[in-house]
Write a protein that holds these residues in place. Structure first.
Motif, short mmCIF file in Angstrom:
data_model
loop_
_atom_site.label_atom_id
_atom_site.label_comp_id
_atom_site.label_asym_id
_atom_site.label_seq_id
_atom_site.Cartn_x
_atom_site.Cartn_y
_atom_site.Cartn_z
N THR A 41 0.85 -1.19 0.00
CA THR A 41 0.00 0.00 0.00
C THR A 41 0.88 1.23 0.00
O THR A 41 1.73 1.38 0.88
N ARG A 42 0.67 2.10 -0.99
CA ARG A 42 1.52 3.28 -1.11
C ARG A 42 0.77 4.33 -1.93
O ARG A 42 0.02 3.98 -2.86
N GLY A 43 0.97 5.59 -1.63
CA GLY A 43 0.20 6.65 -2.28
C GLY A 43 0.65 7.00 -3.67
O GLY A 43 -0.18 7.19 -4.57
N THR A 44 1.96 7.12 -3.89
CA THR A 44 2.45 7.58 -5.19
C THR A 44 3.60 6.71 -5.66
O THR A 44 4.35 6.14 -4.86
N TRP A 45 3.72 6.63 -7.00
CA TRP A 45 4.80 5.88 -7.62
C TRP A 45 5.50 6.78 -8.63
O TRP A 45 4.93 7.77 -9.09
N ARG A 71 9.55 2.54 -8.10
CA ARG A 71 9.46 2.68 -6.64
C ARG A 71 10.33 3.82 -6.12
O ARG A 71 10.37 4.05 -4.90
N GLY A 72 10.97 4.56 -7.02
CA GLY A 72 11.80 5.68 -6.60
C GLY A 72 12.97 5.27 -5.74
O GLY A 72 13.49 6.06 -4.95
N GLY A 73 13.38 4.01 -5.86
CA GLY A 73 14.53 3.51 -5.10
C GLY A 73 14.21 3.14 -3.67
O GLY A 73 15.11 2.74 -2.92
N THR A 74 12.95 3.26 -3.27
CA THR A 74 12.60 2.93 -1.88
C THR A 74 11.35 2.07 -1.84
O THR A 74 10.48 2.15 -2.71
N GLY A 160 3.10 3.20 -12.50
CA GLY A 160 3.69 1.88 -12.55
C GLY A 160 4.31 1.61 -13.90
O GLY A 160 4.87 2.51 -14.52
N GLY A 161 4.21 0.35 -14.38
CA GLY A 161 4.83 0.06 -15.66
C GLY A 161 4.27 -1.18 -16.31
O GLY A 161 3.44 -1.90 -15.75
N SER A 162 4.73 -1.41 -17.54
CA SER A 162 4.31 -2.56 -18.33
C SER A 162 5.48 -3.00 -19.19
O SER A 162 6.46 -2.28 -19.35
N GLY A 163 5.34 -4.19 -19.77
CA GLY A 163 6.37 -4.68 -20.66
C GLY A 163 6.13 -6.12 -21.00
O GLY A 163 5.06 -6.68 -20.74
#
Length: 468
Positions: A41-45, A71-74, A160-163
């Motif tokens: 659970t997290r507010g921003t990516w 994840r911004g490195g964290t 987030g992302g895709s691939g």
């Protein structure tokens, strides 16, 4: 199954899901979750970020880079792998051990209706990265318009992302070669770009900075440059792209692009090729072989980059296809370094040229490279200024001239023999002139822009901008 795989399987949470409307002939969706049983659970990516692989296997280096960017490195995140067949979890087996991964869930969907399965879409929406496995992209294209499409788009939209790889690579391009009519080879595609195997899906995913692209996989190993050229020509001929341009992205087995939120792609593993078509095909007709001049091809080697947001206009080499036959080896060439003519298909800022007298005839014309802005004056009554240029087959040229109020000027576009192809002869001093011409021939044409004083003269400058 060897011992290590048995030990891994013992740690999984496995749930079989039966979608609504399932019949006895339709196997249920299979869900295999590795890692934590609870979602992050997290507010921003910090994405989006994407991986584009030339074969189905995960490339740890680019996947790690993409996940770290998101994840911004964290902290940690959740990954979903979507497959259309199979009973194993090789992608999640590779992903679960990467830094920052909380869980990896493999979802195996075997019918188009599975795209509306509620648990499938809950898993996707709760994830931060969706990876499409190798397999059959025709099955994946069948999920267009289902809830799954919107769920994957929501992952990218939240940062987030895709691939994916192989079939998963195909489904992540703007225009999808869906292979629903069978797998095309380069030979069959060039012999007939409208053959039964040349089928496409559009309007599924349109990722930021990645519009007008058509992905292709296993690129050099399976000699797919020719069919990618046919994909590009078809996309333009069928009006599937914007601005009349299409970009093929071919990635070799083991190669992987990671694309950041600004559209910069960095390559790992093996080579990739970017194939630009920037004009209407000379011939792309059902039942006939392809003819297309001057594809612009960038070869990217491991560690190299390609900017999909601000696409380059230099560094490509040129290859053509005539009557279905390519012009020599397609995988290498001498890169163009003088891109004053706009390597991205007439893109880039026009160069600036001031006329040099005497240029009062075709034999004395000033030679220019399009796009260009030419400036001159018609200092005496009856003065003429000639500018020599080259127009590739299938390309359309526009010359727009701003005329000063001191005189009335006309413009003519001439062929190499001096015959008029088109002209603009508007009346009145200071009245602007403009012509447009398309080279419908099979090869490049030498043309001349003739700017003439019709009435009056003076040292005030006219300005003609010539673009393609």
């Amino acid at each position: 199954m060897h011992l290590a795989r048995l030990c891994t399987a013992a740690l999984l949470t496995t749930t079989a899901l039966v979608p609504l409307g399932a019949t006895a002939a339709h196997a249920s969706v299979t869900r295999v979750r590795q890692g934590s049983t609870s979602d992050v659970t997290r507010g921003t990516w910090s994405g989006p970020s994407f991986v584009m692989n030339g074969s189905g296997a995960v490339v740890p280096a680019t996947m790690t880079t993409a996940l770290n960017a998101i994840r911004g490195g964290t902290g940690t995140l959740d990954v979903v792998v979507i497959a259309g067949s199979g009973s194993t979890t090789p992608e999640c087996d590779a992903i679960i051990g990467l830094t920052g991964v909380n869980s990896c869930t493999t979802l195996t969907l075997t019918a188009a209706s599975d795209g509306n399965n509620s648990q499938v879409n809950t898993d996707i929406r709760n994830a931060e990265f969706v990876y499409f496995a190798g397999g059959d992209q025709c099955r994946y294209a069948a999920w267009k318009g289902t809830a799954l499409e919107a769920s994957v788009e929501s992952v990218v939209a939240k940062g987030g992302g895709s691939g994916g790889g192989s079939a998963g690579l195909h489904i992540n391009s703007d225009i999808v070669y869906d292979a629903c009519g069978g797998s095309a080879t380069s030979a069959t595609a060039l012999a007939d770009p409208y053959s039964a195997a040349m089928t496409f899906t559009t309007g599924m995913f349109g990722w930021p900075n990645y519009l007008n692209t058509i992905n292709d996989s296993h690129f050099v190993t399976r000699d797919r440059m020719g069919r990618t050229m046919a994909f590009v020509a078809r996309a333009i001929a069928d009006g599937r792209t914007t601005a009349g341009k299409a970009w093929g992205v071919g990635i070799e087995e083991g190669g992987s692009f990671v694309i950041d939120r600004n559209g910069l792609a960095t390559l790992a593993g093996q080579d990739a090729y970017i194939v630009l078509g920037d004009h209407t095909p000379e011939r792309a007709t059902a039942g006939q072989s392809l003819t297309y001049s001057d594809y612009k091809i960038w070869r990217v080697t491991p560690g190299g980059t390609f900017d999909f947001k601000t696409r380059p206009t230099c560094g490509y080499y040129l290859k053509s296809v005539t009557n279905g036959t390519p012009s020599g080896s397609l995988y290498s060439g001498t890169p163009v370094t003088d891109c004053s003519g706009g390597g991205g298909g007439g893109g880039g800022n026009p160069s600036q040229v001031t006329e040099t007298e005497p240029n009062n005839s075709r034999s004395a014309a000033n030679t220019v490279t399009v796009p260009v802005t030419v400036t001159g004056d018609l200092a005496t009554s009856g003065d003429r200024d000639y500018f020599k240029l080259t127009l590739a087959a299938g390309r359309t040229l526009t010359a727009a001239c701003a005329v000063p109020s001191a005189y009335d000027a006309d413009i003519y576009l001439l062929n190499s023999g001096g015959s008029t192809l088109t002209r603009s002869v508007n009346d009145g001093a200071g009245t602007d002139e403009s012509v447009t011409y398309t080279n419908t021939g099979s090869g490049s044409a030498t043309l001349y822009l003739d700017v003439e004083a019709y009435s009056g003269s003076g040292t005030a400058d006219y300005t003609c901008t010539i673009t393609i």
